[in-house]
Scaffold this active site. Structure first.
Site, PDB file in Angstrom:
ATOM      1  N   GLU A  24       0.812  -1.204  -0.165  1.00 57.65           N
ATOM      2  CA  GLU A  24       0.013  -0.089  -0.118  1.00 57.65           C
ATOM      3  C   GLU A  24       0.792   1.240   0.044  1.00 57.65           C
ATOM      4  OE1 GLU A  24      -2.668  -0.094   3.354  1.00 57.65           O
ATOM      5  OE2 GLU A  24      -4.447   0.027   2.043  1.00 57.65           O
ATOM      6  N   HIS A  82      10.021 -26.243   1.328  1.00 52.81           N
ATOM      7  CA  HIS A  82       9.558 -27.624   0.747  1.00 52.81           C
ATOM      8  C   HIS A  82       8.434 -27.198  -0.340  1.00 52.81           C
ATOM      9  CE1 HIS A  82      11.314 -30.171   3.835  1.00 52.81           C
ATOM     10  NE2 HIS A  82      11.142 -29.164   4.335  1.00 52.81           N
ATOM     11  N   LYS A 107     -12.548   0.956  -2.904  1.00 56.01           N
ATOM     12  CA  LYS A 107     -13.490   1.134  -1.834  1.00 56.01           C
ATOM     13  C   LYS A 107     -14.930   1.808  -2.505  1.00 56.01           C
ATOM     14  CE  LYS A 107     -11.184   1.289   2.562  1.00 56.01           C
ATOM     15  NZ  LYS A 107     -11.017   2.313   3.741  1.00 56.01           N
TER      16      LYS A 107
END
Ligand code: PA5
Length: 500
Positions: A339, A360, A475
């Site tokens: 951000e 792994h 938003k």
């Protein structure tokens, strides 16, 4: 207050081209892919200049438009809170946080933390790093007054929210029993984040059902944390909350920089963590940043190295946590970096790994894949608990008796050596942040280090680290899409929820 263990350290020798006299295939790879030491020397003066700028920005009350947004309040916040507490004790901002934390601990046995972005990730990082790994499962006697913790309101997930409501309804039946009571910490600076606001509405209604709509307890078991002006504050005021019952996120502290405000500190104090030691660690890091020369300054070094690596095409920044307890610190850093610096088509992409677990899988890519990664190991010198030993066994088919006097910390060290040697031998650049131990004091230093270094890195690359226009776009669009969804006819309830 539990007092300071040592300072955390930053080391970056493993990304510098080593001085070697004779040619070898390894030396060839290293000279091709690692960083010449002169590159670090060249950037020092610029880093020092940027530090001056960042330090001066703290004093700017009314920044010129081209510098906005500017939210440097986080830099001095830890020391300010400590000073205020020393002078005014319970009447200080920190005193108020500690009082409300104690009130929650005394009143309820479960706390739901509602919030998203930094409001979710900061408490999550602190509680996972410093709390017991199986905290919620522990019997009340062992939790010693620390409530169980749940997170919601950080996404728009119908089923997890329903399942939480189901859990609360089935396990909390009698509001007169503290061990069956639950509460809410709701965190939203703007008060306009839909995911959090919607979850709060659902849980508020549930709480009113449980305690009774007029119960005084509602204002004891719900603690709002919000901006000085916000819809959340308005809702709570209308519900009868006084200013003394609401915690404020200062205007000059942005969401992802708010861990050392009530956002991180209230949940930490509810969990019984030593928040003053945490603040002391953070304040120490600010002081080191402001006072130390480049060669002893972890903030300037980390910022400069991150910048140099990015400029050399290391567009993926891996934070490799060598403790599972630090994974959520990695997620918190993901948000901070993404951000703050992911702007104007630039900025490194963060990636959190836990090692050796992820060796792994991702380990294959780190060792042999595209050379677009810069790996920062986050290592811990000393485990908190006594070692689990491998021990002798009558059945030695697993061939482990040879290691019977070795333990899990030895296994971890072997994995660490194997990993770093492997990367070094093929010229994969790595650096290391070292925590002497995981404690409030070292975590305080670590988070402040990462926040300060992100700001300095932003200034080095010419990107404003504050503000999040991309997130705001999301938003705003989400709100207009929600407005466009047709309402169900009055009285009608949707049977099965939709997905996407
Ligand atoms: O860093 C930020 O500012 C964002 O990630 C916010 O923390 C997040 O969007 C939540 O915003 P608010 O605190 O307004 O609910």
């Amino acid at each position: 207050m539990q007092l300071p263990d040592e300072n955390i350290e930053f080391q970056f020798q493993r990304l510098l081209v080593p001085l070697v006299e004779t040619w070898s295939p390894v030396a060839e790879l290293q000279s091709q892919y690692l960083l010449p030491a002169e590159a670090v020397d060249r950037i020092k003066d610029e880093a020092i200049r940027i530090r001056g700028q960042v330090v001066a920005e703290r004093e700017l009350q009314n920044p010129p438009p081209k510098m906005r947004p500017l939210q440097a309040g986080f830099i001095d916040m830890p020391q300010k809170l400590l000073d205020g507490y020393k002078r005014r004790h319970d009447a200080s901002d920190l005193g108020k946080i500690l009082r409300l934390a104690q009130q929650l601990r005394d009143t309820v046995d479960r706390v739901v933390i509602l919030g998203t972005g930094g409001n979710y990730l900061a408490p999550k990082a602190l509680l996972e790093a410093l709390g017991h790994s199986y905290h919620n499962e522990m019997p009340p006697k062992l939790r010693m007054g620390r409530p169980r913790i749940y997170f919601e309101g950080n996404s728009a997930d119908n089923d997890t929210l329903q399942e939480l409501l189901e859990l609360l309804e089935n396990s909390c039946v009698d509001p007169d029993l503290v061990e069956e009571r639950w509460g809410i910490i709701v965190i939203s600076k703007s008060g306009e984040t839909l995911e959090t606001a919607a979850a709060f509405r659902a849980l508020r209604a549930e709480a009113a059902k449980f305690y009774g709509p007029k119960s005084e307890l509602l204002r004891k078991v719900i603690v709002p944390i919000t901006g000085a002006r916000s819809r959340l504050r308005d809702v709570c005021k209308m519900e009868g909350f006084s200013d003394d019952q609401i915690l404020t996120i200062p205007d000059d502290v942005g969401g992802r920089f708010s861990v050392f405000t009530a956002v991180g500190l209230l949940p930490a104090a509810v969990m019984g963590l030593d928040v003053r030691a945490m603040l002391l660690g953070a304040a120490t890091m600010t002081r080191r940043f402001i006072e130390e020369p480049f060669d002893r300054n972890p903030v300037l070094q980390l910022a400069a190295i991150n910048h140099l690596m990015y400029e050399r095409g290391k567009t993926i920044r891996v934070l490799a946590a060598w403790s599972k307890k630090l994974e959520a610190v990695g997620w918190w850093y993901d948000q901070l970096l993404a951000e703050s610096l992911g702007k104007a088509n630039r900025g490194a992409t963060p990636l959190t790994s836990v090692c050796p677990r992820d060796m792994h899988g991702r380990g294959q890519q780190f060792q042999d894949g595209l050379r677009d990664k810069f790996i920062i190991h986050l290592s811990v010198r000393q485990a908190k608990h006594p070692p689990v030993m491998i021990g002798m066994s009558d059945r030695n088919e697993d061939d482990l008796n040879q290691f019977s006097r070795k333990g899990l910390p030895d296994l971890l060290e072997a994995a660490y050596k194997a990993t770093t040697e492997g990367f070094w031998d093929v010229g994969r650049p790595t650096a290391e942040i070292i925590l002497p131990i995981i404690s409030e004091h070292t975590i305080g230093q670590l988070l402040q280090l990462l926040m300060l270094a992100t700001v300095v890195e932003g200034r080095l690359m010419g990107t404003n680290p504050y503000g999040q226009p991309g997130v705001q776009t999301f938003k705003d669009r989400m709100l207009s899409h929600l407005k466009a969804v047709p309402n169900l006819p009055k009285g009608e309830v949707r049977d099965a929820a939709k997905g996407v």
